[in-house]
Design an enzyme around this catalytic site. Structure first.
Site, PDB file in Angstrom:
ATOM      1  CG  ASN A  25       0.702   1.033   4.964  1.00 47.44           C
ATOM      2  OD1 ASN A  25       0.308   1.719   5.908  1.00 47.44           O
ATOM      3  ND2 ASN A  25       0.483   1.387   3.699  1.00 47.44           N
ATOM      4  N   GLY A  46       0.816  -1.214   0.000  1.00 43.30           N
ATOM      5  CA  GLY A  46       0.000   0.000   0.000  1.00 43.30           C
ATOM      6  C   GLY A  46       0.845   1.258   0.000  1.00 43.30           C
ATOM      7  CE1 TYR A 103      -9.362  -0.657   9.279  1.00 37.66           C
ATOM      8  CE2 TYR A 103      -9.851   0.472  11.339  1.00 37.66           C
ATOM      9  CZ  TYR A 103      -9.020   0.270  10.263  1.00 37.66           C
ATOM     10  OH  TYR A 103      -7.840   0.970  10.152  1.00 37.66           O
ATOM     11  CG  ASN A 125      -6.699  -7.004  -6.014  1.00 32.13           C
ATOM     12  OD1 ASN A 125      -6.551  -6.813  -4.796  1.00 32.13           O
ATOM     13  ND2 ASN A 125      -7.878  -7.245  -6.553  1.00 32.13           N
ATOM     14  CD  GLU A 135       0.317  -2.924  20.426  1.00 30.86           C
ATOM     15  OE1 GLU A 135      -0.119  -3.746  19.612  1.00 30.86           O
ATOM     16  OE2 GLU A 135      -0.197  -2.718  21.539  1.00 30.86           O
TER      17      GLU A 135
HETATM   18  N1  LIG Z   1      -5.825   6.647   8.382  1.00 31.13           N
HETATM   19  C1  LIG Z   1      -6.095   6.244   9.610  1.00 31.13           C
HETATM   20  O1  LIG Z   1      -6.741   6.961  10.394  1.00 31.13           O
HETATM   21  C2  LIG Z   1      -5.590   4.924  10.101  1.00 31.13           C
HETATM   22  C3  LIG Z   1      -5.644   4.669  11.481  1.00 31.13           C
HETATM   23  C4  LIG Z   1      -5.190   3.439  11.957  1.00 31.13           C
HETATM   24  C5  LIG Z   1      -4.686   2.510  11.084  1.00 31.13           C
HETATM   25  N2  LIG Z   1      -4.641   2.787   9.751  1.00 31.13           N
HETATM   26  C6  LIG Z   1      -4.112   1.735   8.875  1.00 31.13           C
HETATM   27  O2  LIG Z   1      -3.015   2.259   8.155  1.00 31.13           O
HETATM   28  C7  LIG Z   1      -2.873   1.548   6.925  1.00 31.13           C
HETATM   29  C8  LIG Z   1      -2.709   2.543   5.785  1.00 31.13           C
HETATM   30  O3  LIG Z   1      -3.890   3.313   5.681  1.00 31.13           O
HETATM   31  P1  LIG Z   1      -3.935   4.810   5.115  1.00 31.13           P
HETATM   32  O4  LIG Z   1      -4.594   5.628   6.155  1.00 31.13           O
HETATM   33  O5  LIG Z   1      -2.615   5.229   4.602  1.00 31.13           O
HETATM   34  O6  LIG Z   1      -5.018   4.613   3.944  1.00 31.13           O
HETATM   35  P2  LIG Z   1      -4.942   4.893   2.379  1.00 31.13           P
HETATM   36  O7  LIG Z   1      -4.323   6.196   2.092  1.00 31.13           O
HETATM   37  O8  LIG Z   1      -6.343   4.644   1.910  1.00 31.13           O
HETATM   38  O9  LIG Z   1      -3.985   3.729   1.859  1.00 31.13           O
HETATM   39  C9  LIG Z   1      -4.391   2.397   1.786  1.00 31.13           C
HETATM   40  C10 LIG Z   1      -3.460   1.688   0.836  1.00 31.13           C
HETATM   41  O10 LIG Z   1      -3.856   0.311   0.732  1.00 31.13           O
HETATM   42  C11 LIG Z   1      -3.869  -0.032  -0.639  1.00 31.13           C
HETATM   43  N3  LIG Z   1      -4.822  -1.076  -0.968  1.00 31.13           N
HETATM   44  C12 LIG Z   1      -6.149  -1.112  -0.697  1.00 31.13           C
HETATM   45  N4  LIG Z   1      -6.698  -2.220  -1.227  1.00 31.13           N
HETATM   46  C13 LIG Z   1      -5.689  -2.894  -1.836  1.00 31.13           C
HETATM   47  C14 LIG Z   1      -5.610  -4.107  -2.567  1.00 31.13           C
HETATM   48  N5  LIG Z   1      -6.687  -4.895  -2.754  1.00 31.13           N
HETATM   49  N6  LIG Z   1      -4.426  -4.488  -3.079  1.00 31.13           N
HETATM   50  C15 LIG Z   1      -3.331  -3.722  -2.890  1.00 31.13           C
HETATM   51  N7  LIG Z   1      -3.328  -2.574  -2.214  1.00 31.13           N
HETATM   52  C16 LIG Z   1      -4.499  -2.167  -1.693  1.00 31.13           C
HETATM   53  C17 LIG Z   1      -4.266   1.233  -1.366  1.00 31.13           C
HETATM   54  O11 LIG Z   1      -3.855   1.155  -2.718  1.00 31.13           O
HETATM   55  P3  LIG Z   1      -4.763   1.781  -3.915  1.00 31.13           P
HETATM   56  O12 LIG Z   1      -5.161   3.144  -3.482  1.00 31.13           O
HETATM   57  O13 LIG Z   1      -3.866   1.757  -5.081  1.00 31.13           O
HETATM   58  O14 LIG Z   1      -5.912   0.832  -4.015  1.00 31.13           O
HETATM   59  C18 LIG Z   1      -3.505   2.270  -0.565  1.00 31.13           C
HETATM   60  O15 LIG Z   1      -2.195   2.404  -1.050  1.00 31.13           O
HETATM   61  C19 LIG Z   1      -4.116   0.656   6.809  1.00 31.13           C
HETATM   62  O16 LIG Z   1      -3.797  -0.662   7.199  1.00 31.13           O
HETATM   63  C20 LIG Z   1      -5.077   1.270   7.809  1.00 31.13           C
HETATM   64  O17 LIG Z   1      -6.021   0.341   8.295  1.00 31.13           O
HETATM   65  C21 LIG Z   1      -5.067   3.962   9.235  1.00 31.13           C
END
Ligand SMILES: NC(=O)c1ccc[n+]([C@@H]2O[C@H](COP(=O)([O-])OP(=O)(O)OC[C@H]3O[C@@H](n4cnc5c(N)ncnc54)[C@H](OP(=O)(O)O)[C@@H]3O)[C@@H](O)[C@H]2O)c1
Length: 244
Positions: free
Chosen positions: A92, A14, A157, A65, A231
């Site tokens: 990630n 990601g 989630y 994917n 952690e």
């Molecule tokens: N943002 C928050 O508040 C938050 C809080 C706690 C934890 N997190 C965790 O942090 C991590 C990153 O999240 P983020 O906030 O940076 O979100 P984000 O900007 O939406 O990034 C998510 C990434 O995952 C990729 N992804 C989604 N579906 C996929 C698939 N089927 N195959 C390959 N790649 C895929 C997306 O790629 P594409 O866009 O190319 O599909 C994107 O690069 C996640 O695990 C999330 O649960 C986020």
């Protein structure tokens, strides 16, 4: 002991997303070789690759994917043969869902568990043979504060983010005698596309920034002495402390 990341090989899933892109750029700035593994949005992946290169690192793009077995089964081997090994895996990539418990379909549940839990589990399995050959092997699994808490509308989630912590703890205990460290990061609201979609009510003010999470990743990878942090949970400044 401080580890120099120059020339180290990192896999990040990601990498086109908010947190992934910041982590990749930070590793690039330390001279690491970064494999951007998985992602459907090629433009975002290319933008991250450009940042990694501009900051002094080397990027290898592997769009695809992660929900497809044909991709997850082979991507680690492909990256290892491209760079000649792997030192770090950062799981990630993830997806969120905001939906009442009774309205969450089994298809939604399966999808979110697959991407947020099964994929990291499988990539950990695939990467271990390569990490065993590294002098600084680390896995970082990105969970969430919802890996400890249970906010309403986030049952699927929360299940996926609890599960990634569960298997990370078990894996960490299986491999620490081999010098492989497994960490989890549990962020609260980070200002990325994901939170903009899941929580449109929140403004950027007071949010955690993707770079804050990248700094935690650097902390794990660079601090490799005898004091081990397993952690890190991090919440927004406006939220109540120690509420995990
Ligand atoms: N943002 C928050 O508040 C938050 C809080 C706690 C934890 N997190 C965790 O942090 C991590 C990153 O999240 P983020 O906030 O940076 O979100 P984000 O900007 O939406 O990034 C998510 C990434 O995952 C990729 N992804 C989604 N579906 C996929 C698939 N089927 N195959 C390959 N790649 C895929 C997306 O790629 P594409 O866009 O190319 O599909 C994107 O690069 C996640 O695990 C999330 O649960 C986020």
């Amino acid at each position: 002991m401080n580890h120099n990341l120059e020339g180290k090989i990192a896999v990040i899933t990601g990498g086109g997303g908010g947190i992934g892109s910041a982590v990749a750029e930070s590793l690039g700035a330390r001279g690491a070789k970064v494999a951007l593994c998985g992602g459907n949005n090629l433009a975002k992946l290319e933008a991250t690759a450009a940042k990694v290169t501009a900051s002094g690192g080397e990027a290898y793009l592997l769009p695809g994917n992660l929900m497809e077995d044909s991709f997850t089964t082979n991507c680690i081997e492909q990256i290892a043969s491209h760079f000649g090994g792997i030192d770090y895996l950062i799981n990630n990539a993830g997806m969120a869902l905001s939906c009442p418990f009774e309205e969450t379909t089994m298809e939604q549940f399966d999808q979110i568990l697959r991407l947020n839990t099964r994929v990291p589990y499988q990539l950990c399995q695939k990467v271990l043979p390569y990490l065993r050959k590294s002098q600084s092997a680390e896995i970082i699994n990105i969970s969430s504060v919802v890996g400890h808490l249970g906010y309403p509308l986030q049952s699927a989630y929360a299940a996926s983010k609890h599960a990634i912590i569960g298997f990370s703890k078990s894996l960490a205990n299986e491999v620490y005698n081999e010098g492989i460290r497994v960490h989890t990061i549990c962020p609260g609201g980070v200002f990325t596309d994901m939170v903009k979609i899941a929580r449109p009510d929140l403004s950027s003010e007071g949010m955690i920034m993707p770079q804050d999470i990248a700094n935690i990743v650097l902390f794990f990878l660079e601090n490799h002495g005898n004091a081990v942090v397993d952690e890190i949970c991090v919440h927004r400044a406006g939220k109540e402390p120690f509420a995990y």
